[in-house]
Each structure stands twice: as C-alpha cells, then as structure tokens.
Design a protein around this motif. Sequence first.
Motif, PDB file in Angstrom:
ATOM      1  N   ALA A 132       0.839  -1.203   0.000  1.00 13.38           N
ATOM      2  CA  ALA A 132       0.000   0.000   0.000  1.00 13.38           C
ATOM      3  C   ALA A 132       0.874   1.253   0.000  1.00 13.38           C
ATOM      4  O   ALA A 132       1.705   1.428   0.885  1.00 13.38           O
ATOM      5  CB  ALA A 132      -0.903   0.003   1.222  1.00 13.38           C
ATOM      6  N   THR A 133       0.677   2.099  -1.016  1.00 15.92           N
ATOM      7  CA  THR A 133       1.488   3.323  -1.101  1.00 15.92           C
ATOM      8  C   THR A 133       0.640   4.494  -1.577  1.00 15.92           C
ATOM      9  O   THR A 133       0.725   4.843  -2.735  1.00 15.92           O
ATOM     10  CB  THR A 133       2.661   3.126  -2.077  1.00 15.92           C
ATOM     11  N   PRO A 134      -0.124   5.194  -0.799  1.00 15.47           N
ATOM     12  CA  PRO A 134      -0.290   4.953   0.639  1.00 15.47           C
ATOM     13  C   PRO A 134      -1.395   3.966   0.964  1.00 15.47           C
ATOM     14  O   PRO A 134      -1.494   3.505   2.090  1.00 15.47           O
ATOM     15  CB  PRO A 134      -0.645   6.354   1.171  1.00 15.47           C
ATOM     16  N   THR A 135      -2.271   3.645  -0.011  1.00 16.02           N
ATOM     17  CA  THR A 135      -3.332   2.671   0.229  1.00 16.02           C
ATOM     18  C   THR A 135      -3.270   1.601  -0.855  1.00 16.02           C
ATOM     19  O   THR A 135      -2.556   1.745  -1.847  1.00 16.02           O
ATOM     20  CB  THR A 135      -4.709   3.335   0.181  1.00 16.02           C
ATOM     21  N   ALA A 136      -4.053   0.547  -0.693  1.00 18.09           N
ATOM     22  CA  ALA A 136      -4.090  -0.499  -1.714  1.00 18.09           C
ATOM     23  C   ALA A 136      -4.674   0.046  -3.015  1.00 18.09           C
ATOM     24  O   ALA A 136      -4.202  -0.269  -4.101  1.00 18.09           O
ATOM     25  CB  ALA A 136      -4.910  -1.681  -1.207  1.00 18.09           C
ATOM     26  N   GLY A 137      -5.702   0.862  -2.896  1.00 22.44           N
ATOM     27  CA  GLY A 137      -6.334   1.405  -4.094  1.00 22.44           C
ATOM     28  C   GLY A 137      -5.464   2.359  -4.872  1.00 22.44           C
ATOM     29  O   GLY A 137      -5.716   2.621  -6.053  1.00 22.44           O
ATOM     30  N   SER A 138      -4.439   2.877  -4.234  1.00 20.69           N
ATOM     31  CA  SER A 138      -3.529   3.812  -4.906  1.00 20.69           C
ATOM     32  C   SER A 138      -2.117   3.254  -4.950  1.00 20.69           C
ATOM     33  O   SER A 138      -1.138   4.000  -4.979  1.00 20.69           O
ATOM     34  CB  SER A 138      -3.531   5.170  -4.188  1.00 20.69           C
ATOM     35  N   ALA A 139      -2.018   1.936  -4.977  1.00 17.80           N
ATOM     36  CA  ALA A 139      -0.714   1.270  -4.858  1.00 17.80           C
ATOM     37  C   ALA A 139       0.125   1.293  -6.125  1.00 17.80           C
ATOM     38  O   ALA A 139       1.276   0.869  -6.111  1.00 17.80           O
ATOM     39  CB  ALA A 139      -0.922  -0.182  -4.423  1.00 17.80           C
ATOM     40  N   GLY A 140      -0.405   1.809  -7.228  1.00 13.64           N
ATOM     41  CA  GLY A 140       0.319   1.722  -8.488  1.00 13.64           C
ATOM     42  C   GLY A 140       1.271   2.862  -8.798  1.00 13.64           C
ATOM     43  O   GLY A 140       2.274   2.664  -9.493  1.00 13.64           O
ATOM     44  N   CYS A 141       0.968   4.050  -8.315  1.00 14.42           N
ATOM     45  CA  CYS A 141       1.732   5.238  -8.727  1.00 14.42           C
ATOM     46  C   CYS A 141       3.211   5.176  -8.333  1.00 14.42           C
ATOM     47  O   CYS A 141       4.090   5.432  -9.165  1.00 14.42           O
ATOM     48  CB  CYS A 141       1.101   6.494  -8.135  1.00 14.42           C
ATOM     49  N   VAL A 142       3.486   4.865  -7.077  1.00 16.99           N
ATOM     50  CA  VAL A 142       4.879   4.880  -6.607  1.00 16.99           C
ATOM     51  C   VAL A 142       5.724   3.795  -7.285  1.00 16.99           C
ATOM     52  O   VAL A 142       6.767   4.102  -7.871  1.00 16.99           O
ATOM     53  CB  VAL A 142       4.931   4.771  -5.065  1.00 16.99           C
ATOM     54  N   PRO A 143       5.302   2.515  -7.261  1.00 15.04           N
ATOM     55  CA  PRO A 143       6.125   1.511  -7.951  1.00 15.04           C
ATOM     56  C   PRO A 143       6.110   1.672  -9.466  1.00 15.04           C
ATOM     57  O   PRO A 143       7.118   1.402 -10.139  1.00 15.04           O
ATOM     58  CB  PRO A 143       5.493   0.181  -7.526  1.00 15.04           C
ATOM     59  N   GLY A 144       4.988   2.094 -10.018  1.00 12.74           N
ATOM     60  CA  GLY A 144       4.914   2.269 -11.465  1.00 12.74           C
ATOM     61  C   GLY A 144       5.941   3.249 -11.973  1.00 12.74           C
ATOM     62  O   GLY A 144       6.668   2.993 -12.949  1.00 12.74           O
TER      63      GLY A 144
ATOM     64  N   THR B  24      11.571   8.620   0.463  1.00 14.65           N
ATOM     65  CA  THR B  24      11.195   9.982   0.074  1.00 14.65           C
ATOM     66  C   THR B  24       9.698  10.093  -0.159  1.00 14.65           C
ATOM     67  O   THR B  24       9.039  11.022   0.330  1.00 14.65           O
ATOM     68  CB  THR B  24      11.937  10.394  -1.220  1.00 14.65           C
ATOM     69  N   SER B  25       9.148   9.134  -0.883  1.00 13.18           N
ATOM     70  CA  SER B  25       7.701   9.162  -1.099  1.00 13.18           C
ATOM     71  C   SER B  25       6.978   9.024   0.232  1.00 13.18           C
ATOM     72  O   SER B  25       5.948   9.676   0.468  1.00 13.18           O
ATOM     73  CB  SER B  25       7.286   8.056  -2.068  1.00 13.18           C
ATOM     74  N   GLY B  26       7.534   8.216   1.127  1.00 11.65           N
ATOM     75  CA  GLY B  26       6.915   8.034   2.434  1.00 11.65           C
ATOM     76  C   GLY B  26       6.909   9.297   3.275  1.00 11.65           C
ATOM     77  O   GLY B  26       5.971   9.535   4.049  1.00 11.65           O
ATOM     78  N   ALA B  27       7.931  10.120   3.120  1.00  8.14           N
ATOM     79  CA  ALA B  27       7.983  11.371   3.876  1.00  8.14           C
ATOM     80  C   ALA B  27       6.806  12.273   3.508  1.00  8.14           C
ATOM     81  O   ALA B  27       6.165  12.882   4.372  1.00  8.14           O
ATOM     82  CB  ALA B  27       9.308  12.092   3.602  1.00  8.14           C
ATOM     83  N   PHE B  28       6.510  12.338   2.221  1.00  8.05           N
ATOM     84  CA  PHE B  28       5.383  13.176   1.794  1.00  8.05           C
ATOM     85  C   PHE B  28       4.049  12.528   2.154  1.00  8.05           C
ATOM     86  O   PHE B  28       3.087  13.216   2.507  1.00  8.05           O
ATOM     87  CB  PHE B  28       5.487  13.460   0.293  1.00  8.05           C
ATOM     88  N   GLY B  29       3.993  11.212   2.089  1.00  9.55           N
ATOM     89  CA  GLY B  29       2.787  10.531   2.526  1.00  9.55           C
ATOM     90  C   GLY B  29       2.524  10.750   4.012  1.00  9.55           C
ATOM     91  O   GLY B  29       1.381  10.905   4.432  1.00  9.55           O
ATOM     92  N   PHE B  30       3.601  10.777   4.781  1.00 10.53           N
ATOM     93  CA  PHE B  30       3.491  11.041   6.219  1.00 10.53           C
ATOM     94  C   PHE B  30       2.848  12.402   6.477  1.00 10.53           C
ATOM     95  O   PHE B  30       1.957  12.550   7.312  1.00 10.53           O
ATOM     96  CB  PHE B  30       4.893  10.987   6.849  1.00 10.53           C
ATOM     97  N   VAL B  31       3.304  13.404   5.731  1.00  7.98           N
ATOM     98  CA  VAL B  31       2.751  14.750   5.908  1.00  7.98           C
ATOM     99  C   VAL B  31       1.269  14.782   5.536  1.00  7.98           C
ATOM    100  O   VAL B  31       0.440  15.342   6.269  1.00  7.98           O
ATOM    101  CB  VAL B  31       3.532  15.771   5.052  1.00  7.98           C
ATOM    102  N   VAL B  32       0.931  14.184   4.398  1.00  9.32           N
ATOM    103  CA  VAL B  32      -0.473  14.201   3.962  1.00  9.32           C
ATOM    104  C   VAL B  32      -1.349  13.458   4.967  1.00  9.32           C
ATOM    105  O   VAL B  32      -2.425  13.942   5.341  1.00  9.32           O
ATOM    106  CB  VAL B  32      -0.618  13.563   2.563  1.00  9.32           C
ATOM    107  N   ALA B  33      -0.904  12.301   5.405  1.00  9.40           N
ATOM    108  CA  ALA B  33      -1.709  11.496   6.324  1.00  9.40           C
ATOM    109  C   ALA B  33      -1.959  12.217   7.638  1.00  9.40           C
ATOM    110  O   ALA B  33      -3.015  12.049   8.252  1.00  9.40           O
ATOM    111  CB  ALA B  33      -1.015  10.155   6.581  1.00  9.40           C
ATOM    112  N   ASN B  34      -0.992  13.010   8.070  1.00  8.59           N
ATOM    113  CA  ASN B  34      -1.122  13.680   9.365  1.00  8.59           C
ATOM    114  C   ASN B  34      -1.704  15.080   9.292  1.00  8.59           C
ATOM    115  O   ASN B  34      -2.077  15.648  10.320  1.00  8.59           O
ATOM    116  CB  ASN B  34       0.248  13.735  10.054  1.00  8.59           C
ATOM    117  N   ASN B  35      -1.804  15.625   8.089  1.00  9.38           N
ATOM    118  CA  ASN B  35      -2.352  16.976   7.960  1.00  9.38           C
ATOM    119  C   ASN B  35      -3.606  17.024   7.104  1.00  9.38           C
ATOM    120  O   ASN B  35      -4.286  18.055   7.067  1.00  9.38           O
ATOM    121  CB  ASN B  35      -1.306  17.922   7.360  1.00  9.38           C
TER     122      ASN B  35
END
Length: 297
Positions: free
Chosen positions: A114-126, A148-159
């Motif tokens: 999941a990046t960040p979710t299963a439904g959106s799992a394609g963008c980062v690995p793709g 790096t992608s996780g750092a931005f996901g962290f911000v979005v998830a928490n804000n």
Amino acid sequence: MKILFRNVAELVELCESENISISEVMIRQEMQVREKSREDVYGQMEANLDVMEKAVEDGLKGVKSVSGLTGGDAVLIQEYMKNHTPLSGNIVMDAVSKAVATNEVNAAMGTICATPTAGSAGCVPGTLFSVKNQLNPSREQMVRYLFTSGAFGFVVANNASISGAAGGCQAEVGSAAGMAAAAIVEMAGGTPAQSAEAMAITLKNMLGLVCDPVAGLVEVPCVKRNAMGASNAVVAADMALAGVTSRIPCDEVIDAMFRIGQTMPVALKETAQGGLAATPTGRELEAKVYGINLKKE
C-alpha cells in the motif's frame, strides 16, 4: 518519541539546514518513531521494494480480477510499446503500464504494498520501475525512493487524509502521485525544494477527484486513475526539475485538498452512490458482479 517534521516546509528546511536528503530525514524519523536501528528500518523498506517489484512482474504477465472488471491492460500497453512509439513517450507509458500492473494484481487479490493505500498502490512503484530504466539507480537509491515518497505521505496522512472514504480519490491517487513525483525528483538529482514543488504541482492537478468505485470495488475507475496519477507524477517531476514552481506552497495545497475532501458529498467518497458508480453502465456492472436483477428492483 520525536517527530522531526510536521509539514513539507519543515521537512525541506531540515534537509537544507543539515544538508541531507529527504530520504535521509525519513530514515532518521523512522528510527526514532519505531525505536529501531537503521538496518531494521532499511531492511523493512527493502522488503517493501521486493513486494512492489514482484507485483509489477506478475501484473505484466497478465492477471484477471475475480469480478472480471479488470485485468490484462498492463499487458496490452507493453505490447503496444513494443510495436509503436508511444505519443506520450516510453517513460510515461512504461510508468502507466507498471502502475496498472500493480493495481491489477491488487484487484486479483495478489500481494501489493500500500502506497499509501491499496487502491492507490500503483503510482509509486509504477514510476519507480519506469524511471529506473533511464536513471539506472542503485538498489539503495531505489529504497531511498520509497523513503522519500513516504515522507510526503506522512505529511499528507497527518495533515489531511490518504483515504478515499474520507477525502475522495484526490486523497488516495492524488497523494500517491504527489509522493511519486517528489521521489522521482530526488532520484534524478533534484533538490528537496524541487521535490516539494513536484508534490505541489501534482496534487494541485488532482484536486477534486472523487472516489466512485463501480460496485464498490477498487477496480473501475481506480486502476486507470493510478495510470493517470503515474503519468501526472512523471510530468510534474520534469517540470520541477526544469525549475517550474507552484505558486501555491505545497503545505497549502495539501490543506486545500483536505478542505475539498471535507466538503465533498458523501455520495462521492467511496460509497458507490455517485459518479461513475451511479451511471447506467456502472449499475449494470454492479448487478452483474453481485447477481442482482435490476428490473425487479
């Protein structure tokens, strides 16, 4: 437990003040938050990379979902690329095919990350396995791409939100595409500030995206939205690397996304009550999947 950054501005400032990359900040934060060694944190992310790589490989071999709504499109795109010169370029179409591959594996009940979710799992690995062919990164650089992608996901998830049910598809595929764009920039040698610009440019262009899964399944239109998110990420990364900036700061874009999600009707937040799910064809597909006779309703 100490959080090293709460928003993108603090993240970029920390990178610049200590002259370190975004991925390095995220590694250090994960070590502190999880109270684990660098080796443990890195090893877990490398395991995630292995899962993503396997999902892309499986998807490109061709898979079908149980519902029959999705599957096989990743193969079609790769075959098209072998026989034609894609109008949008090989990098973009390769990213599209690999994003689709990942989401088709997810729809077929395969294992994805999941990046960040299963439904959106394609963008980062793709995008990762597409730009890999041009940038020739080391394995460590590929793992850092994920941090790096996780750092931005962290911000979005928490804000804001990374949930389609809470904030529409802008929160899921929009966030994933932005995360990917930021990571591409770092892998390509861009600055932390340019990563933030790429995230902002990407997310701005996915604001208002509703979550309207046909039959309530993360297949239609989700798989193709990941494809568009991946292409959006590649283009935005190029724009940021070219020096293009977002007139609206990244944190304000994230806040705008959150507020749009808050005011979005419930019918457009993963309930399958509106949007494409409520079209005549969407309802017919739903009836077919669940064996419902629409004429008797």
